[in-house]
Scaffold this motif. Structure first.
Motif, PDB file in Angstrom:
ATOM      1  N   THR A 278      77.447 111.704  21.590  1.00 37.78           N
ATOM      2  CA  THR A 278      76.353 111.357  20.676  1.00 37.78           C
ATOM      3  C   THR A 278      75.415 110.303  21.249  1.00 37.78           C
ATOM      4  O   THR A 278      74.267 110.194  20.811  1.00 37.78           O
ATOM      5  N   ALA A 279      75.884 109.515  22.210  1.00 40.14           N
ATOM      6  CA  ALA A 279      75.055 108.448  22.784  1.00 40.14           C
ATOM      7  C   ALA A 279      74.204 108.951  23.949  1.00 40.14           C
ATOM      8  O   ALA A 279      73.545 108.158  24.618  1.00 40.14           O
ATOM      9  N   VAL A 280      74.218 110.262  24.164  1.00 40.06           N
ATOM     10  CA  VAL A 280      73.492 110.844  25.294  1.00 40.06           C
ATOM     11  C   VAL A 280      72.413 111.793  24.794  1.00 40.06           C
ATOM     12  O   VAL A 280      72.654 112.613  23.903  1.00 40.06           O
ATOM     13  N   ARG A 281      71.234 111.668  25.350  1.00 40.13           N
ATOM     14  CA  ARG A 281      70.156 112.627  25.091  1.00 40.13           C
ATOM     15  C   ARG A 281      70.067 113.600  26.262  1.00 40.13           C
ATOM     16  O   ARG A 281      70.431 113.252  27.388  1.00 40.13           O
TER      17      ARG A 281
ATOM     18  N   GLY B   4      70.626 114.485  31.662  1.00 42.30           N
ATOM     19  CA  GLY B   4      71.121 113.620  30.607  1.00 42.30           C
ATOM     20  C   GLY B   4      70.668 112.192  30.835  1.00 42.30           C
ATOM     21  O   GLY B   4      70.570 111.742  31.977  1.00 42.30           O
ATOM     22  N   TYR B   5      70.368 111.489  29.749  1.00 43.17           N
ATOM     23  CA  TYR B   5      70.019 110.069  29.831  1.00 43.17           C
ATOM     24  C   TYR B   5      70.542 109.373  28.586  1.00 43.17           C
ATOM     25  O   TYR B   5      70.842 110.008  27.569  1.00 43.17           O
ATOM     26  N   HIS B   6      70.662 108.070  28.659  1.00 42.20           N
ATOM     27  CA  HIS B   6      71.271 107.306  27.582  1.00 42.20           C
ATOM     28  C   HIS B   6      70.298 107.157  26.404  1.00 42.20           C
ATOM     29  O   HIS B   6      69.105 106.893  26.602  1.00 42.20           O
ATOM     30  N   ARG B   7      70.823 107.314  25.201  1.00 38.74           N
ATOM     31  CA  ARG B   7      69.990 107.310  23.999  1.00 38.74           C
ATOM     32  C   ARG B   7      69.164 106.032  23.876  1.00 38.74           C
ATOM     33  O   ARG B   7      68.015 106.057  23.422  1.00 38.74           O
ATOM     34  N   GLU B   8      69.740 104.906  24.302  1.00 37.88           N
ATOM     35  CA  GLU B   8      69.032 103.631  24.124  1.00 37.88           C
ATOM     36  C   GLU B   8      68.022 103.360  25.241  1.00 37.88           C
ATOM     37  O   GLU B   8      67.270 102.378  25.189  1.00 37.88           O
ATOM     38  N   ASP B   9      67.975 104.227  26.246  1.00 31.32           N
ATOM     39  CA  ASP B   9      67.085 104.016  27.386  1.00 31.32           C
ATOM     40  C   ASP B   9      65.671 104.469  27.018  1.00 31.32           C
ATOM     41  O   ASP B   9      65.373 105.666  26.993  1.00 31.32           O
ATOM     42  N   GLN B  10      64.800 103.514  26.752  1.00 35.27           N
ATOM     43  CA  GLN B  10      63.420 103.820  26.371  1.00 35.27           C
ATOM     44  C   GLN B  10      62.423 103.485  27.487  1.00 35.27           C
ATOM     45  O   GLN B  10      61.226 103.386  27.239  1.00 35.27           O
TER      46      GLN B  10
ATOM     47  N   ARG C   3      61.482 108.163  31.398  1.00 36.44           N
ATOM     48  CA  ARG C   3      60.669 109.230  30.817  1.00 36.44           C
ATOM     49  C   ARG C   3      59.862 109.937  31.896  1.00 36.44           C
ATOM     50  O   ARG C   3      59.774 111.172  31.927  1.00 36.44           O
TER      51      ARG C   3
END
Length: 296
Positions: free
Chosen positions: A155-158, A267-273, A278
């Protein structure tokens, strides 16, 4: 424990000779002896048995030096990566890929990324096997090339869709099937068909259907490289996802007639903005949307 002590222990474990190890390390033999003694005093057990003929590893020393060699390599890599992060860079983007062929547009992606973001150190790491997923989930890697099925449960991965990888039969150029536009299960009748080698579940499902026909002879292979060697040696044929194609022209990759595909993602981490994350993903997606036609 210092890195100098580590290097002394590893060199002596390789040569088992104090004079030769000291020579290779460009230090005196007394200095080497002192570093080994200091290390043994710190860890609390003997690494080497000394004798007039040289040195021999103790059982504990053999185990210790085996682990130490791996640790020293990791320290060396960390130092080199830190050295690369000179004053030009303000951040780093770490991307983990199992093999370059998985992202065949990687060189042009890297070139465009570094031209647009010269302040970001783009670190590409090639790691085969489950270790790459572990590195990513521990946060040591920012972007991971993966099959969608590998990351779906976290769930923590986009996930950013990249492409759908089809299946191909790898053949020698002189194989009778090499000139075909496609091949099917029926074309494999009587052939030696290789399976195993850490095949992803999506590939295993197709392999099992082929084996279940009872029309092929099965040969188990430990890995992809061994399977390619067997193809070259006329020992059999192998079915492989298109993302493993290195496009070097050594073999013929003929599309296999089946509806199955492997969705591949970044895949990248959900909190990585971060903008760098990007932008790298956008470059990769654009490469597969507008790039040259390649076998996937």
């Amino acid at each position: 424990m210092t890195t100098k002590q580590m290097d002394c222990a590893l060199e002596l474990s390789a040569t088992l000779n104090f004079s030769r190890a000291a020579e290779h390390l460009f230090i005196s033999q007394p200095s080497l002896t002192y570093q080994i003694q200091c290390l043994e005093d710190e860890i609390g057990f003997r690494l080497f048995q000394r004798s007039g003929k040289g040195a021999a590893l103790t059982p504990a020393g053999s185990q210790f030096c085996g682990e130490l060699r791996r640790i020293r390599a990791e320290i060396k890599a960390a130092v080199e990566q830190g050295q690369n992060m000179d004053s030009r860079y303000r951040e780093a983007l770490n991307v983990c890929i199992p093999m370059r062929s998985c992202i065949c547009f990687l060189p042009q992606i890297m070139e465009r990324f570094e031209a647009a973001m010269p302040h970001v150190a783009l670190n590409i790491r090639f790691v085969y096997g489950e270790e790459r997923l572990d590195l990513f989930l521990r946060g040591e890697q920012d972007i991971l090339f993966a099959r969608e099925s590998e990351l779906r449960r976290f769930t923590a991965v986009r996930m950013a869709p990249l492409f759908e990888s089809h299946f191909y039969l790898i053949l020698r150029k002189d194989d009778t099937l090499a000139q075909r536009e496609t091949v099917s299960e029926a074309d494999l009748a009587g052939r030696v068909f290789m399976v195993g080698g850490g095949s992803p579940p999506e590939l295993v499902a197709v392999q099992n259907r082929i084996v279940a026909t009872g029309q092929v002879k099965v040969l188990n292979c430990p890995d992809h490289e061994t399977a390619l060697a067997n193809v070259a040696a006329r020992k059999g044929v192998v079915l492989t996802p298109g993302f493993a194609n290195d496009h070097n022209g050594e073999f013929v990759w003929v599309p296999f007639d089946c509806p199955d595909v492997i969705p591949c993602v970044l895949g990248y981490h959900r909190e990585d903005q971060r903008e760098s994350t990007r932008y790298f993903i956008e470059l990769a997606q654009a490469a597969y949307t507008h790039g040259d036609v390649v076998k996937l």
